[in-house]
Design a protein around this motif. Structure first.
Motif, PDB file in Angstrom:
ATOM      1  N   LEU A  85       7.305   4.620  -3.717  1.00  0.00           N
ATOM      2  CA  LEU A  85       6.261   3.651  -4.065  1.00  0.00           C
ATOM      3  C   LEU A  85       5.158   4.353  -4.855  1.00  0.00           C
ATOM      4  CD1 LEU A  85       5.934   1.769  -0.648  1.00  0.00           C
ATOM      5  CD2 LEU A  85       7.443   1.245  -2.575  1.00  0.00           C
ATOM      6  N   HIS A  86       4.663   3.664  -5.882  1.00  0.00           N
ATOM      7  CA  HIS A  86       3.657   4.230  -6.768  1.00  0.00           C
ATOM      8  C   HIS A  86       2.573   3.187  -7.033  1.00  0.00           C
ATOM      9  CE1 HIS A  86       6.409   7.619  -7.694  1.00  0.00           C
ATOM     10  NE2 HIS A  86       7.309   6.682  -7.429  1.00  0.00           N
ATOM     11  N   PRO A  87       1.310   3.611  -7.154  1.00  0.00           N
ATOM     12  CA  PRO A  87       0.215   2.652  -7.292  1.00  0.00           C
ATOM     13  C   PRO A  87       0.402   1.686  -8.462  1.00  0.00           C
ATOM     14  CG  PRO A  87      -0.641   4.858  -6.893  1.00  0.00           C
ATOM     15  CD  PRO A  87       0.825   5.006  -7.139  1.00  0.00           C
ATOM     16  N   ALA A  88       0.141   0.402  -8.183  1.00  0.00           N
ATOM     17  CA  ALA A  88       0.230  -0.624  -9.218  1.00  0.00           C
ATOM     18  C   ALA A  88      -1.147  -1.078  -9.686  1.00  0.00           C
ATOM     19  CB  ALA A  88       1.010  -1.838  -8.698  1.00  0.00           C
ATOM     20  N   GLY A  89      -2.199  -0.782  -8.897  1.00  0.00           N
ATOM     21  CA  GLY A  89      -3.557  -1.124  -9.305  1.00  0.00           C
ATOM     22  C   GLY A  89      -3.893  -2.604  -9.256  1.00  0.00           C
ATOM     23  N   HIS A  90      -2.972  -3.421  -8.770  1.00  0.00           N
ATOM     24  CA  HIS A  90      -3.155  -4.883  -8.772  1.00  0.00           C
ATOM     25  C   HIS A  90      -4.191  -5.308  -7.737  1.00  0.00           C
ATOM     26  CE1 HIS A  90      -2.227  -9.123  -8.833  1.00  0.00           C
ATOM     27  NE2 HIS A  90      -1.631  -9.099  -7.658  1.00  0.00           N
ATOM     28  N   ILE A  91      -3.938  -4.981  -6.478  1.00  0.00           N
ATOM     29  CA  ILE A  91      -4.867  -5.202  -5.373  1.00  0.00           C
ATOM     30  C   ILE A  91      -4.714  -4.029  -4.416  1.00  0.00           C
ATOM     31  CG2 ILE A  91      -4.755  -7.726  -5.562  1.00  0.00           C
ATOM     32  CD1 ILE A  91      -2.926  -7.651  -3.035  1.00  0.00           C
ATOM     33  N   ILE A  92      -5.481  -4.017  -3.345  1.00  0.00           N
ATOM     34  CA  ILE A  92      -5.356  -2.960  -2.345  1.00  0.00           C
ATOM     35  C   ILE A  92      -3.928  -2.938  -1.809  1.00  0.00           C
ATOM     36  CG2 ILE A  92      -6.133  -2.177  -0.070  1.00  0.00           C
ATOM     37  CD1 ILE A  92      -8.852  -3.426  -0.718  1.00  0.00           C
ATOM     38  N   GLY A  93      -3.330  -1.741  -1.769  1.00  0.00           N
ATOM     39  CA  GLY A  93      -1.991  -1.570  -1.211  1.00  0.00           C
ATOM     40  C   GLY A  93      -0.858  -1.995  -2.121  1.00  0.00           C
ATOM     41  N   SER A  94      -1.140  -2.350  -3.370  1.00  0.00           N
ATOM     42  CA  SER A  94      -0.071  -2.825  -4.256  1.00  0.00           C
ATOM     43  C   SER A  94       0.697  -1.658  -4.864  1.00  0.00           C
ATOM     44  CB  SER A  94      -0.642  -3.709  -5.357  1.00  0.00           C
ATOM     45  OG  SER A  94      -1.565  -3.000  -6.157  1.00  0.00           O
ATOM     46  N   SER A  95       2.016  -1.816  -4.923  1.00  0.00           N
ATOM     47  CA  SER A  95       2.906  -0.744  -5.356  1.00  0.00           C
ATOM     48  C   SER A  95       3.843  -1.176  -6.466  1.00  0.00           C
ATOM     49  CB  SER A  95       3.787  -0.281  -4.181  1.00  0.00           C
ATOM     50  OG  SER A  95       3.040   0.101  -3.065  1.00  0.00           O
ATOM     51  N   GLN A  96       4.271  -0.173  -7.233  1.00  0.00           N
ATOM     52  CA  GLN A  96       5.476  -0.281  -8.032  1.00  0.00           C
ATOM     53  C   GLN A  96       6.589   0.367  -7.203  1.00  0.00           C
ATOM     54  OE1 GLN A  96       4.675   0.939 -12.365  1.00  0.00           O
ATOM     55  NE2 GLN A  96       3.065   1.977 -11.219  1.00  0.00           N
ATOM     56  N   ILE A  97       7.812  -0.094  -7.391  1.00  0.00           N
ATOM     57  CA  ILE A  97       8.931   0.482  -6.647  1.00  0.00           C
ATOM     58  C   ILE A  97       9.843   1.214  -7.627  1.00  0.00           C
ATOM     59  CG2 ILE A  97      10.887   0.032  -5.120  1.00  0.00           C
ATOM     60  CD1 ILE A  97       9.471  -2.596  -4.321  1.00  0.00           C
ATOM     61  N   ARG A  98       9.990   2.514  -7.426  1.00  0.00           N
ATOM     62  CA  ARG A  98      10.903   3.341  -8.237  1.00  0.00           C
ATOM     63  C   ARG A  98      12.242   3.442  -7.513  1.00  0.00           C
ATOM     64  NH1 ARG A  98      12.800   8.597  -8.837  1.00  0.00           N
ATOM     65  NH2 ARG A  98      12.855   9.394 -10.988  1.00  0.00           N
ATOM     66  N   SER A 120      -8.808  -0.524  -5.427  1.00  0.00           N
ATOM     67  CA  SER A 120      -7.374  -0.276  -5.361  1.00  0.00           C
ATOM     68  C   SER A 120      -7.086   1.113  -5.940  1.00  0.00           C
ATOM     69  CB  SER A 120      -6.594  -1.322  -6.170  1.00  0.00           C
ATOM     70  OG  SER A 120      -7.000  -2.625  -5.856  1.00  0.00           O
ATOM     71  N   VAL A 121      -6.021   1.753  -5.474  1.00  0.00           N
ATOM     72  CA  VAL A 121      -5.603   3.013  -6.101  1.00  0.00           C
ATOM     73  C   VAL A 121      -5.138   2.689  -7.516  1.00  0.00           C
ATOM     74  CG1 VAL A 121      -3.995   4.952  -5.992  1.00  0.00           C
ATOM     75  CG2 VAL A 121      -4.972   4.009  -3.881  1.00  0.00           C
ATOM     76  N   PRO A 122      -5.668   3.365  -8.537  1.00  0.00           N
ATOM     77  CA  PRO A 122      -5.368   3.000  -9.925  1.00  0.00           C
ATOM     78  C   PRO A 122      -3.886   3.106 -10.277  1.00  0.00           C
ATOM     79  CG  PRO A 122      -7.290   4.449  -9.831  1.00  0.00           C
ATOM     80  CD  PRO A 122      -6.685   4.438  -8.454  1.00  0.00           C
ATOM     81  N   TYR A 123      -3.489   2.290 -11.242  1.00  0.00           N
ATOM     82  CA  TYR A 123      -2.115   2.253 -11.747  1.00  0.00           C
ATOM     83  C   TYR A 123      -1.634   3.637 -12.175  1.00  0.00           C
ATOM     84  CZ  TYR A 123       1.718   1.292 -15.021  1.00  0.00           C
ATOM     85  OH  TYR A 123       2.935   1.310 -15.689  1.00  0.00           O
ATOM     86  N   GLU A 124      -0.390   3.929 -11.847  1.00  0.00           N
ATOM     87  CA  GLU A 124       0.233   5.202 -12.202  1.00  0.00           C
ATOM     88  C   GLU A 124       1.437   4.942 -13.112  1.00  0.00           C
ATOM     89  OE1 GLU A 124       3.279   8.111  -9.866  1.00  0.00           O
ATOM     90  OE2 GLU A 124       1.357   7.782  -8.857  1.00  0.00           O
ATOM     91  N   VAL A 125       1.509   5.647 -14.224  1.00  0.00           N
ATOM     92  CA  VAL A 125       2.678   5.543 -15.106  1.00  0.00           C
ATOM     93  C   VAL A 125       3.863   6.214 -14.431  1.00  0.00           C
ATOM     94  CG1 VAL A 125       3.676   6.227 -17.314  1.00  0.00           C
ATOM     95  CG2 VAL A 125       1.286   5.495 -17.203  1.00  0.00           C
ATOM     96  N   VAL A 126       5.000   5.511 -14.383  1.00  0.00           N
ATOM     97  CA  VAL A 126       6.224   6.060 -13.790  1.00  0.00           C
ATOM     98  C   VAL A 126       7.329   6.001 -14.843  1.00  0.00           C
ATOM     99  CG1 VAL A 126       7.874   5.916 -11.894  1.00  0.00           C
ATOM    100  CG2 VAL A 126       5.510   5.185 -11.527  1.00  0.00           C
ATOM    101  N   LYS A 127       7.826   7.142 -15.242  1.00  0.00           N
ATOM    102  CA  LYS A 127       8.875   7.207 -16.251  1.00  0.00           C
ATOM    103  C   LYS A 127      10.161   6.587 -15.706  1.00  0.00           C
ATOM    104  CE  LYS A 127       6.551   9.599 -19.383  1.00  0.00           C
ATOM    105  NZ  LYS A 127       6.284   9.119 -20.760  1.00  0.00           N
ATOM    106  N   CYS A 128      10.887   5.891 -16.572  1.00  0.00           N
ATOM    107  CA  CYS A 128      12.111   5.236 -16.119  1.00  0.00           C
ATOM    108  C   CYS A 128      12.989   4.861 -17.309  1.00  0.00           C
ATOM    109  CB  CYS A 128      11.781   3.990 -15.297  1.00  0.00           C
ATOM    110  SG  CYS A 128      10.802   2.762 -16.198  1.00  0.00           S
ATOM    111  N   ASP A 129      14.200   4.416 -16.995  1.00  0.00           N
ATOM    112  CA  ASP A 129      15.132   3.924 -18.011  1.00  0.00           C
ATOM    113  C   ASP A 129      14.992   2.422 -18.207  1.00  0.00           C
ATOM    114  OD1 ASP A 129      16.510   6.536 -18.261  1.00  0.00           O
ATOM    115  OD2 ASP A 129      17.156   6.104 -16.207  1.00  0.00           O
ATOM    116  N   THR A 130      14.806   1.700 -17.088  1.00  0.00           N
ATOM    117  CA  THR A 130      14.645   0.246 -17.116  1.00  0.00           C
ATOM    118  C   THR A 130      13.363  -0.127 -16.387  1.00  0.00           C
ATOM    119  OG1 THR A 130      17.039  -0.095 -17.153  1.00  0.00           O
ATOM    120  CG2 THR A 130      15.674  -1.971 -16.508  1.00  0.00           C
TER     121      THR A 130
END
Length: 345
Positions: A85-98, A120-130
């Motif tokens: 899980l990586h910060p999405a910055g949307h709201i408190i506790g929001s994640s991106q899923i790698r 909120s924890v600021p958005y984090e860039v996550v490298k990916c293929d899709t």
């Protein structure tokens, strides 16, 4: 035929290799949840996995559930599939899923924004293929002004209303938007009153964020107590008997949709403030470029227009239907009246 790492079916976004769903909209055995809004975290799953700061939020909303909290960037493996899980910055506790399997990496954003809102924890860039992205505001017309400018607009509006002897009623969803507004209200102007839905959710989040003090509006609250002060309320309170007792008042709404002409009139509010917990057009494009992904899947919002533009830029872009609402032009999300099941956006 190769099975895709993530596939869309009638229950949600499915990882067959791990037998797990991401933000499913039908009850499933195993669900990884990006954040606490009602269109992404639903009741009925057997097992929930989410960021640990989202655990109290979804427990408040969904009751006693079997939930596991995970830290940012903590890898957990399910049947040889790696998740984190990586910060999405949307709201408190929001994640991106790698999601990673056999050298292939997908990222599901849920909902996200790049501006640091200070809570909120600021958005984090996550490298990916899709890259699976929302595009709620996927039109060039959406170009947010800095949050500090919007905060000044809101506080100046409140001060003007106070000078006229009126109560300021500001609408924002009980999870996310309300706390963002609350954080930057100037308590030197007056007292911040809250609707019960916002008070309850804010109290869940107070251990995580230093919010200004608030006073709950109750049956004993007199309209004379409210004059010159500000009331934070969910949009569902608009036009209710609860709000009509506060006259004389002036209403305002904070939403990305306020960038559209006519949005304030459609919502029957006196003042509109352009403030969204989602990316604007330019942030969406910057985020996609930063991931290095070649394949882009657009899930909710202006999917057709945005994916078409991405294809013109050379991306392998397509759309998928989901039951995520994000902020909609009419309601900016789904907020049930039941304050035990609260939502955003």
């Amino acid at each position: 035929m190769k099975v895709p790492l993530l596939a869309f079916n009638d229950k949600g976004i499915y990882c067959q290799q791990a037998d797990v769903y991401l933000d499913p909209w039908q009850p499933v055995k195993n669900a990884i949840i990006t954040h606490g809004h009602a269109d992404h975290s639903r009741w009925g799953h057997q097992n929930y996995i989410t960021h640990h700061t989202n655990v109290p939020i979804i427990r408040h909303r969904l009751g006693e559930i079997n939930v596991t909290g995970i830290a940012w960037n903590e890898t957990f493996v399910i049947n040889n599939v790696k998740f984190s899980l990586h910060p999405a910055g949307h709201i408190i506790g929001s994640s991106q899923i790698r999601v990673e399997h056999k050298g292939e990496v997908w990222v599901f954003t849920g909902d996200y924004k790049t501006e640091d809102d200070g809570i909120s924890v600021p958005y984090e860039v996550v490298k990916c293929d899709t890259f699976i992205t929302e595009c709620t505001f996927g039109l060039p017309a959406f170009n947010w002004i800095p949050q500090a400018e919007v905060s000044s607009q809101i506080n100046n509006w409140w001060a003007e209303n106070k000078a006229e002897g009126k109560t300021s009623i500001l609408f924002g969803y009980s999870l996310g938007k309300a706390q963002r507004l609350l954080k930057y209200l100037d308590t030197d102007i007056g007292t911040i009153y809250t609707h019960g839905a916002i008070e309850n959710m804010t109290n869940v989040l107070r251990p995580l964020v230093d919010f200004p003090p608030t006073t709950l509006v109750t049956r004993e609250t007199k309209k004379e107590d409210l004059l010159g002060n500000i009331v934070l309320a969910p949009p569902s309170a608009h036009g209710s008997t609860w709000i009509r007792k506060m006259t004389p008042f002036v209403t305002g709404s904070a939403s990305g949709w306020m960038a559209f002409r006519g949005a304030r009139r459609r919502r029957a509010v006196d003042k509109g403030f352009v403030l969204s917990d989602h990316c604007d057009w330019y942030s969406l494009l910057d985020c996609i470029k930063a991931t290095g992904a070649e394949k882009i899947i657009c899930t909710h919002g202006y999917t057709d227009i945005f994916s078409k533009y991405l294809r013109e830029l050379g991306y392998d872009a397509r759309t998928e239907k989901t039951q995520y609402e994000g902020e909609t032009a009419d309601s900016e999300g789904v907020e049930p009246e039941n304050t035990a099941i609260e939502n955003e956006a």
